[in-house]
Motif scaffolding. Structure first.
Motif, short mmCIF file in Angstrom:
data_model
loop_
_atom_site.label_atom_id
_atom_site.label_comp_id
_atom_site.label_asym_id
_atom_site.label_seq_id
_atom_site.Cartn_x
_atom_site.Cartn_y
_atom_site.Cartn_z
N GLN A 265 -9.42 41.52 -3.24
CA GLN A 265 -8.00 41.85 -3.03
C GLN A 265 -7.12 41.12 -4.04
N THR A 266 -7.43 39.85 -4.29
CA THR A 266 -6.66 39.10 -5.29
C THR A 266 -6.93 39.64 -6.69
N ALA A 267 -8.18 40.03 -6.94
CA ALA A 267 -8.49 40.62 -8.24
C ALA A 267 -7.68 41.88 -8.48
N ALA A 268 -7.52 42.68 -7.44
CA ALA A 268 -6.72 43.91 -7.56
C ALA A 268 -5.27 43.58 -7.88
N ALA A 269 -4.76 42.49 -7.27
CA ALA A 269 -3.38 42.07 -7.54
C ALA A 269 -3.24 41.58 -8.98
N LEU A 270 -4.24 40.86 -9.48
CA LEU A 270 -4.22 40.37 -10.86
C LEU A 270 -4.28 41.53 -11.85
N ARG A 271 -5.10 42.50 -11.54
CA ARG A 271 -5.35 43.59 -12.49
C ARG A 271 -4.44 44.80 -12.23
N ARG A 272 -3.58 44.69 -11.19
CA ARG A 272 -2.60 45.73 -10.86
C ARG A 272 -3.24 47.11 -10.72
N GLY A 273 -4.36 47.12 -10.00
CA GLY A 273 -5.01 48.38 -9.69
C GLY A 273 -5.99 48.88 -10.73
N ARG A 274 -6.09 48.20 -11.85
CA ARG A 274 -7.03 48.64 -12.89
C ARG A 274 -8.46 48.40 -12.43
N THR A 275 -9.29 49.41 -12.53
CA THR A 275 -10.70 49.31 -12.15
C THR A 275 -11.56 49.14 -13.40
N GLU A 276 -12.31 48.06 -13.44
CA GLU A 276 -13.15 47.76 -14.61
C GLU A 276 -14.45 48.54 -14.54
N THR A 277 -14.89 49.03 -15.69
CA THR A 277 -16.19 49.67 -15.80
C THR A 277 -17.12 48.78 -16.61
N VAL A 278 -18.40 49.11 -16.63
CA VAL A 278 -19.38 48.33 -17.38
C VAL A 278 -19.03 48.31 -18.87
N GLU A 279 -18.43 49.39 -19.37
CA GLU A 279 -18.11 49.48 -20.79
C GLU A 279 -16.88 48.67 -21.17
#
Length: 348
Positions: free
Chosen positions: A122-136
């Motif tokens: 949840q905190t990661a989502a707040a830090l990244r503002r909804g950006r979802t990381e992929t393996v690439e």
């Protein structure tokens, strides 16, 4: 490959800026600066701080800010991140921050990079503002960071100022074979988080060495193992001090990340058998004891792993005891030689 003897291995420090029960966050910052200053005097190679968020037990969220304070309060020791969790930041901003640090403290800044969030989802989502990381994404972000640091980027539309053209060593951090192969592919130094995730240490190191591709800045593999070290005058005292570390780990297992508690005499009353086994596995690479015990066990570890550097993290409740633990560890090393005095003729 013949491993170096322990006395010739570089010794470094990882600090999580722990919050101690009964103390304030300001106390944690004061302790970190005091520890860094003492480690500088003792001859440790580098002092790294790790990025964590939303934890009452750790105060290292503004990592680059703290690194600036550490560098300003020391004179010789290298200062760096162990690490910056790159998916939480834009590569441009990281390049600017560490370019600023390197400009202020030339030749003393390291940039260790990690992929984990350093917090809960949840905190990661707040830090990244909804950006979802992929393996690439992570390899792309590393490449972007290298580009911003490159002098060849001077004609690009987007530039890192300060940062461009500066020689800031990059280290890839991890606890898996994925991170090992990525470090090998980029030709970067590799630091393994065996202080809390020991399972893949040997496999990761083997893959890193086998697949390593020389790069412009690193011609051969360079590996760092982060381990727990708690040293005291006797084995019994060290084991007692280590109970705080085990309770700290118990809090992680129970998702109760409270400030570090004082040491206790009887842990069996505070955990169950399953928790004890889990913490024993997590803390596999913990070196606890007197100077002789630490020296013997670390020597065996270096023979087994053939790592180039040991980075020690010491979760100890009492600040003076933590300082003493690093003093004992430093005594294992050969005394630093001063080139000025070594070159002078003896006094008659």
């Amino acid at each position: 490959m013949t491993p170096k003897p322990l006395q010739q291995i570089d010794l470094s420090v990882l600090d999580l800026v722990p919050v101690i029960k009964g103390n304030t966050i300001a106390d944690s910052f004061k302790n970190t600066l005091d520890l860094a200053n003492r480690c500088d005097e003792l001859g440790f190679t580098r002092f790294w701080i790790s990025e964590h968020h939303n934890m009452e037990s750790v105060a290292s969220s503004a990592t680059a800010v703290l690194l600036g304070q550490v560098a300003a309060n020391t004179s010789r020791i290298r200062v760096g991140s162990g690490g910056i969790m790159l998916p939480n930041h834009s590569p441009l901003m990281v390049a600017e921050q560490f370019g600023t640090l390197e400009t202020l403290f030339p030749g003393r800044i390291d940039l260790g990079l990690g992929r984990a969030p350093g917090t809960d989802q949840q905190t990661a989502a707040a830090l990244r503002r909804g950006r979802t990381e992929t393996v690439e994404d992570f390899p792309k972000d590393i490449a972007a960071l290298q580009k911003y640091f490159s002098a060849a980027n001077k004609n690009a539309a987007v530039r890192a100022i300060p940062g461009e053209g500066l020689d800031i060593p990059l280290y890839l951090l991890g606890s898996s074979t994925f991170s090992a192969q990525l470090a090998a592919m980029f030709g970067l130094s590799y630091a393994f988080a065996s202080h809390f995730a020991p399972a893949y240490l040997q496999e990761a190191l083997q893959l890193y060495r086998e697949k390593f591709r020389p790069s412009e800045n690193l011609k051969k593999p360079y590996s760092i193992a982060c381990v727990n070290v708690i040293a005291a005058e006797t084995d019994e005292e060290a084991e007692f001090l280590a109970s705080s570390q085990k309770l700290f780990a118990l809090g992680i297992i129970r998702n109760q990340r409270k400030p570090m508690p004082p040491p206790v005499n009887n842990l069996s009353e505070l955990w169950n058998k399953g928790e004890e086994a889990a913490i024993s596995q997590m803390m596999k690479y913990s070196f606890v004891g007197s100077k002789t015990t630490i020296e013997d066990r670390l020597s065996e570890f270096i023979k087994e792993t053939e790592v180039d550097e040991i980075m020690a993290v010491s979760h100890i409740f009492n600040h003076e005891s933590r300082i003493r633990s690093y003093e004992i560890l430093s005594e294992i090393k050969e005394p630093l030689k001063d080139p000025f005095f070594d070159s002078q003729p003896p006094i008659e």
